[in-house]
Write a protein that holds these residues in place. Structure first.
Motif, PDB file in Angstrom:
ATOM      1  N   ASP A   1       0.758  -1.164   0.015  1.00 40.16           N
ATOM      2  CA  ASP A   1       0.073  -0.002   0.037  1.00 40.16           C
ATOM      3  C   ASP A   1       1.036   1.099   0.001  1.00 40.16           C
ATOM      4  O   ASP A   1       1.412   1.731   1.090  1.00 40.16           O
ATOM      5  N   ILE A   2       1.228   1.788  -1.102  1.00 45.05           N
ATOM      6  CA  ILE A   2       2.097   2.784  -1.311  1.00 45.05           C
ATOM      7  C   ILE A   2       1.684   4.028  -0.475  1.00 45.05           C
ATOM      8  O   ILE A   2       2.497   4.838  -0.167  1.00 45.05           O
ATOM      9  N   ASP A   3       0.302   4.257  -0.238  1.00 42.82           N
ATOM     10  CA  ASP A   3       0.092   5.463   0.447  1.00 42.82           C
ATOM     11  C   ASP A   3       0.265   5.277   1.746  1.00 42.82           C
ATOM     12  O   ASP A   3       0.202   6.336   2.767  1.00 42.82           O
ATOM     13  N   LYS A   4       0.585   4.033   2.484  1.00 42.60           N
ATOM     14  CA  LYS A   4       0.609   3.852   3.822  1.00 42.60           C
ATOM     15  C   LYS A   4       2.094   3.613   4.061  1.00 42.60           C
ATOM     16  O   LYS A   4       2.487   3.064   5.155  1.00 42.60           O
ATOM     17  N   THR A   5       2.982   3.688   2.985  1.00 38.63           N
ATOM     18  CA  THR A   5       4.467   3.241   3.129  1.00 38.63           C
ATOM     19  C   THR A   5       5.115   4.297   4.020  1.00 38.63           C
ATOM     20  O   THR A   5       5.024   5.421   3.897  1.00 38.63           O
ATOM     21  N   GLY A   6       5.861   3.658   5.043  1.00 38.65           N
ATOM     22  CA  GLY A   6       6.389   4.396   5.948  1.00 38.65           C
ATOM     23  C   GLY A   6       7.925   5.029   5.475  1.00 38.65           C
ATOM     24  O   GLY A   6       8.233   4.563   4.469  1.00 38.65           O
ATOM     25  N   GLU A   7       8.509   5.724   6.203  1.00 42.44           N
ATOM     26  CA  GLU A   7       9.815   6.219   5.811  1.00 42.44           C
ATOM     27  C   GLU A   7      10.927   5.032   5.852  1.00 42.44           C
ATOM     28  O   GLU A   7      11.783   5.202   4.360  1.00 42.44           O
ATOM     29  N   ALA A   8      11.078   4.106   6.513  1.00 49.82           N
ATOM     30  CA  ALA A   8      12.125   2.995   6.370  1.00 49.82           C
ATOM     31  C   ALA A   8      11.816   2.318   5.145  1.00 49.82           C
ATOM     32  O   ALA A   8      12.586   1.871   4.327  1.00 49.82           O
ATOM     33  N   THR A   9      10.403   1.858   4.946  1.00 50.87           N
ATOM     34  CA  THR A   9      10.071   0.989   3.918  1.00 50.87           C
ATOM     35  C   THR A   9      10.448   1.819   2.508  1.00 50.87           C
ATOM     36  O   THR A   9      10.952   1.151   1.494  1.00 50.87           O
ATOM     37  N   GLN A  10      10.144   2.971   2.476  1.00 50.39           N
ATOM     38  CA  GLN A  10      10.376   3.904   1.219  1.00 50.39           C
ATOM     39  C   GLN A  10      11.708   3.960   0.983  1.00 50.39           C
ATOM     40  O   GLN A  10      12.226   3.849  -0.155  1.00 50.39           O
ATOM     41  N   TYR A  11      12.523   4.071   2.032  1.00 46.52           N
ATOM     42  CA  TYR A  11      14.145   4.035   1.785  1.00 46.52           C
ATOM     43  C   TYR A  11      14.668   2.842   1.255  1.00 46.52           C
ATOM     44  O   TYR A  11      15.399   2.627   0.379  1.00 46.52           O
ATOM     45  N   LEU A  12      14.088   1.712   1.940  1.00 44.55           N
ATOM     46  CA  LEU A  12      14.325   0.477   1.237  1.00 44.55           C
ATOM     47  C   LEU A  12      14.063   0.119  -0.104  1.00 44.55           C
ATOM     48  O   LEU A  12      14.892  -0.227  -1.072  1.00 44.55           O
ATOM     49  N   ALA A  13      12.869   0.539  -0.483  1.00 42.43           N
ATOM     50  CA  ALA A  13      12.482   0.683  -1.764  1.00 42.43           C
ATOM     51  C   ALA A  13      13.276   1.451  -2.604  1.00 42.43           C
ATOM     52  O   ALA A  13      13.683   1.083  -3.852  1.00 42.43           O
ATOM     53  N   GLU A  14      13.797   2.618  -2.257  1.00 45.04           N
ATOM     54  CA  GLU A  14      14.694   3.530  -3.055  1.00 45.04           C
ATOM     55  C   GLU A  14      16.040   2.722  -3.311  1.00 45.04           C
ATOM     56  O   GLU A  14      16.573   2.938  -4.437  1.00 45.04           O
TER      57      GLU A  14
END
Length: 301
Positions: free
Chosen positions: A271-284
């Protein structure tokens, strides 16, 4: 009530790390006399000498070495606890769950997780190693925050990561290598090694040719090992077998068509709208790690 405080253990560690009271005082911004007093107090309370001076440097005694080694674990635990509290105070995730198809290159995953751990050292990572539609199941069931798979996820947009080649291979002494050119019918009498779909709901078979004999593994590493042992042939990801191809343990099959299959791997968010900071950093990090034009730089500790 503890006899010795955490601050006193920190002072002792500083003296040992920096080689003396004056050096430690400068490093941790304490007066030499306060550190000296704290360590003498520790020795009095514990009933054992902790330090001895040799030349101009302070060294741990045998008892001091044992005690400080145990105290180091406590100090590290406290540091992690404090860091976790900081994360919670700003709403940072305590855990990131990721589902990754086993064909994804281990080298890239290792680099990504190393960089992530340096940025978020107390955020736990739970890794599910999947095959085919296993990632889709975990993402759809909300059991993973991120997923990497070659399968398209219905109703979801993915981020293209990379194209991975699967090569038809067998040991050099396998009977299939007795021919200079092979067709699909030539493969039928021989055992094919395949990897089982890890989904428990809708398992799919990709690549099985309906061979008379088939061995199925649940792990990619097992299937590679079986092929290296000469137990059959298989289409295996190039990234997983490059070493075996280079040293001659495996050899590409001389198929007239279909010797190589390619699969596009994509990254999906639960759920990209609920993606947290750490999860987003891992995705990047994952996206950057898969970009052949980019170098994944590890943050400095």
């Amino acid at each position: 009530m503890a006899k010795v405080t955490l601050e006193q253990w920190r002072m002792l560690r500083a003296v040992v790390e920096h080689g003396g009271f004056a050096q430690a005082a400068s490093a941790i911004h304490k007066s030499p006399s306060s550190i000296n007093h704290a360590i003498h107090r520790m020795e009095s309370l514990l009933g054992v000498p902790l330090l001895e001076v040799k030349g101009r440097k302070a060294h741990l005694t045998g008892a001091g070495s044992v005690l400080l080694r145990r105290a180091e674990r406590i100090l590290e635990s406290v540091q992690n606890l404090e860091a976790l509290a900081d994360n919670l105070s700003v709403g940072l995730e305590t855990e990131v769950v990721i589902a990754i198809d086993q064909a994804f290159p281990e080298r890239i995953l290792s680099q990504v997780l190393t960089a992530f751990s340096q940025r978020y050292p107390v955020t736990r990572v739970e890794l599910h190693e999947t095959v085919l539609s296993g990632t889709e199941e975990l993402i759809s069931d909300g059991k993973a925050d991120l997923g990497i798979t070659p399968c398209s996820l219905s109703g979801r947009l993915g981020e293209f990561l990379m194209n991975i080649d699967f090569i038809a291979v067998a040991r050099p002494d396998h009977p299939l290598h007795h021919s200079t050119v092979l067709t699909e019918s030539d493969l039928e009498p021989y055992r094919q090694i395949v990897v089982r779909d890890s989904s428990s709901k809708h398992s799919i078979n990709v690549g099985w040719l309906g061979a008379q004999e088939r061995w199925t593994a649940s792990n990619l590493h097992t299937s590679v090992a079986w092929v290296v042992q000469g137990l059959g042939y298989a289409w295996l990801p190039l990234s997983a077998i490059s070493t075996y191809l280079e040293n001659g343990s495996l050899k590409p099959l001389p198929l007239l068509v279909g010797a190589k299959r390619s699969m596009d791997f994509q990254l999906y968010h639960a759920d990209i709208d609920k993606t947290g900071e750490a999860t987003q950093y891992l995705a990047e990090l994952i996206i950057k790690g898969c970009d052949q034009k980019s170098t994944l730089l590890l943050p400095k500790l």
